[in-house]
Design an enzyme around this catalytic site. Sequence first.
Site, PDB file in Angstrom:
ATOM      1  N   GLU A   1       2.022  14.541  -2.212  1.00  0.00           N
ATOM      2  CA  GLU A   1       3.419  14.094  -2.250  1.00  0.00           C
ATOM      3  C   GLU A   1       4.330  15.182  -2.785  1.00  0.00           C
ATOM      4  O   GLU A   1       5.375  15.487  -2.199  1.00  0.00           O
ATOM      5  CB  GLU A   1       3.519  12.826  -3.096  1.00  0.00           C
ATOM      6  CG  GLU A   1       2.931  11.612  -2.402  1.00  0.00           C
ATOM      7  CD  GLU A   1       2.890  10.372  -3.268  1.00  0.00           C
ATOM      8  OE1 GLU A   1       2.733   9.266  -2.707  1.00  0.00           O
ATOM      9  OE2 GLU A   1       3.005  10.483  -4.505  1.00  0.00           O
TER      10      GLU A   1
ATOM     11  N   CYS B   1       5.415   4.168 -13.845  1.00  0.00           N
ATOM     12  CA  CYS B   1       5.993   3.951 -12.514  1.00  0.00           C
ATOM     13  C   CYS B   1       7.503   4.102 -12.528  1.00  0.00           C
ATOM     14  O   CYS B   1       8.075   4.793 -11.687  1.00  0.00           O
ATOM     15  CB  CYS B   1       5.606   2.569 -11.993  1.00  0.00           C
ATOM     16  SG  CYS B   1       6.275   2.220 -10.348  1.00  0.00           S
TER      17      CYS B   1
ATOM     18  N   GLY C   1       2.851  -3.615 -15.804  1.00  0.00           N
ATOM     19  CA  GLY C   1       1.893  -4.677 -16.058  1.00  0.00           C
ATOM     20  C   GLY C   1       2.137  -5.377 -17.375  1.00  0.00           C
ATOM     21  O   GLY C   1       2.103  -6.605 -17.463  1.00  0.00           O
TER      22      GLY C   1
ATOM     23  N   GLU D   1       5.126  -1.367  17.350  1.00  0.00           N
ATOM     24  CA  GLU D   1       4.568  -2.110  18.485  1.00  0.00           C
ATOM     25  C   GLU D   1       3.215  -1.568  18.913  1.00  0.00           C
ATOM     26  O   GLU D   1       2.423  -2.284  19.543  1.00  0.00           O
ATOM     27  CB  GLU D   1       5.530  -2.072  19.670  1.00  0.00           C
ATOM     28  CG  GLU D   1       5.713  -0.726  20.320  1.00  0.00           C
ATOM     29  CD  GLU D   1       6.672  -0.774  21.513  1.00  0.00           C
ATOM     30  OE1 GLU D   1       6.465  -1.626  22.395  1.00  0.00           O
ATOM     31  OE2 GLU D   1       7.615   0.031  21.540  1.00  0.00           O
TER      32      GLU D   1
ATOM     33  N   HIS E   1       9.988  -4.056  21.084  1.00  0.00           N
ATOM     34  CA  HIS E   1      10.222  -2.787  21.772  1.00  0.00           C
ATOM     35  C   HIS E   1      11.703  -2.392  21.719  1.00  0.00           C
ATOM     36  O   HIS E   1      12.574  -3.262  21.814  1.00  0.00           O
ATOM     37  CB  HIS E   1       9.777  -2.921  23.235  1.00  0.00           C
ATOM     38  CG  HIS E   1       9.913  -1.672  24.015  1.00  0.00           C
ATOM     39  ND1 HIS E   1       9.041  -0.605  23.867  1.00  0.00           N
ATOM     40  CD2 HIS E   1      10.827  -1.305  24.956  1.00  0.00           C
ATOM     41  CE1 HIS E   1       9.421   0.359  24.705  1.00  0.00           C
ATOM     42  NE2 HIS E   1      10.492  -0.041  25.362  1.00  0.00           N
TER      43      HIS E   1
END
Length: 449
Positions: free
Chosen positions: A183, A44, A17, A443, A438
């Site tokens: 995580e 980050c 930031g 989908e 597909h």
Amino acid sequence: MSETYDYDLVVIGAGSGGVRAARVSAAHGARVAIAEEYRVGGTCVIRGCVPKKLLVYGAHFAEDLQDARRFGWEVGESRFDWPTLRDNVLGEVERLEGLYSDMLERNEVEILAQRATVTGPNEVTLADGTKVSAGTILIATGAHPMVPDVPGAEHGITSNEMFHLDSIPRRAVIVGGGYIANEFAGILHEFSCHVTIVNRGDRILRHYDEQIRDRLLTISLMKGIDFKFNAPIEKIEKQEDGSLRIHLAGQDPIAADLLLWAVGRLPNTGGLGLEAVGVELGKNGAILVDEDNQSSVASIYAIGDVTDRVQLTPVAIREGHAFAETVFGGKPTRVDYENIPSAVFSHPPIAGVGMTEGQARDRVGEYKTYVADFRPMKNVLAGRNERALYKLIVDEETEKVLGIHMIGPDAPEILQAAAIAVKAGLTKAQFDETIALHPTMSEELVLMR
């Protein structure tokens, strides 16, 4: 912008930031300096989402190598070498840090490689005693992992240290139920570590849709990750052999080789001198700001995790950009915090945007849910029983899609595009009118009836 001050803008904190705010402000002609006491790039890039995602990629090869045999590949004996992955990840972090520094220099932003504190509404003091004046000061110092106040807490580590381990532990206890806990649980498990998640509450990922988080819990248990709920930590004892004995309230102690604290993050405002100059702080020391990121002191602004609004890197970047456009670009800009997509890079990953079913129940009253519960084609041939789950939350009256939530392979990659539809306010009928691509997992988003 005035020559009265040394700089038009001084940014404290060179995370994502702060870097964005500095770069864009300089592009608008502002004289900008950015102070950083550690490394350019912030949490980050240096010790957060970027290196962690690389570990996620590395961990996933454990399953991919197993699955490959079902697809006809003759895979010989494989061996995982943690130092190789660790050092390659740290090398990539160093490369990215260099890119961030180069970006600032190209935009003529001066990097002050020191800790900075605020000593006046328009004054910053560096660690070497140098005083710098600025028309505007932006605080972008981020947040840090919380360590609870329990006996023996110092024997645990935080996510900051996870990227520098000498070796993968045989047994790990992770305290917390949020995204960091889940995580790293998935990563360590794939590296053949026995993982136990200990949570003082009764659920994981409490801000995510209940049905989705329950599916992750089920899959994690099937993989062999243990969970202890309603189990506050009482104390941690270090044994003679270096292992840890972790005492839980109302449950038997757990033996572990590593303890990871993943119980939340606190804004980095300590020792910055903010209260002394009149900056109002809120819960956990967060800087209170208005819609334009301005604090209670007119010349001091704040963005990102230090404000404790939404602790996500893309949000900090958007706030930094909005600040620069508003203050130096002559283009007043505010961040829209509705329908922010988020993800958990667990095994398998979770992604969501918009209202959960619980939120829809509280906010709109009448709603409908559409669910696709299926086994991805790759999992079928691989003989893997994990099922994906996609969910649409729809306003019953307007048919507007209020939220999308999913768990399954590549869920975050799929959700990024789907989040545009939620942000745009599209309806379920418009989803249905879209022809399916597909065969794909995505989908399912346009086939739910």
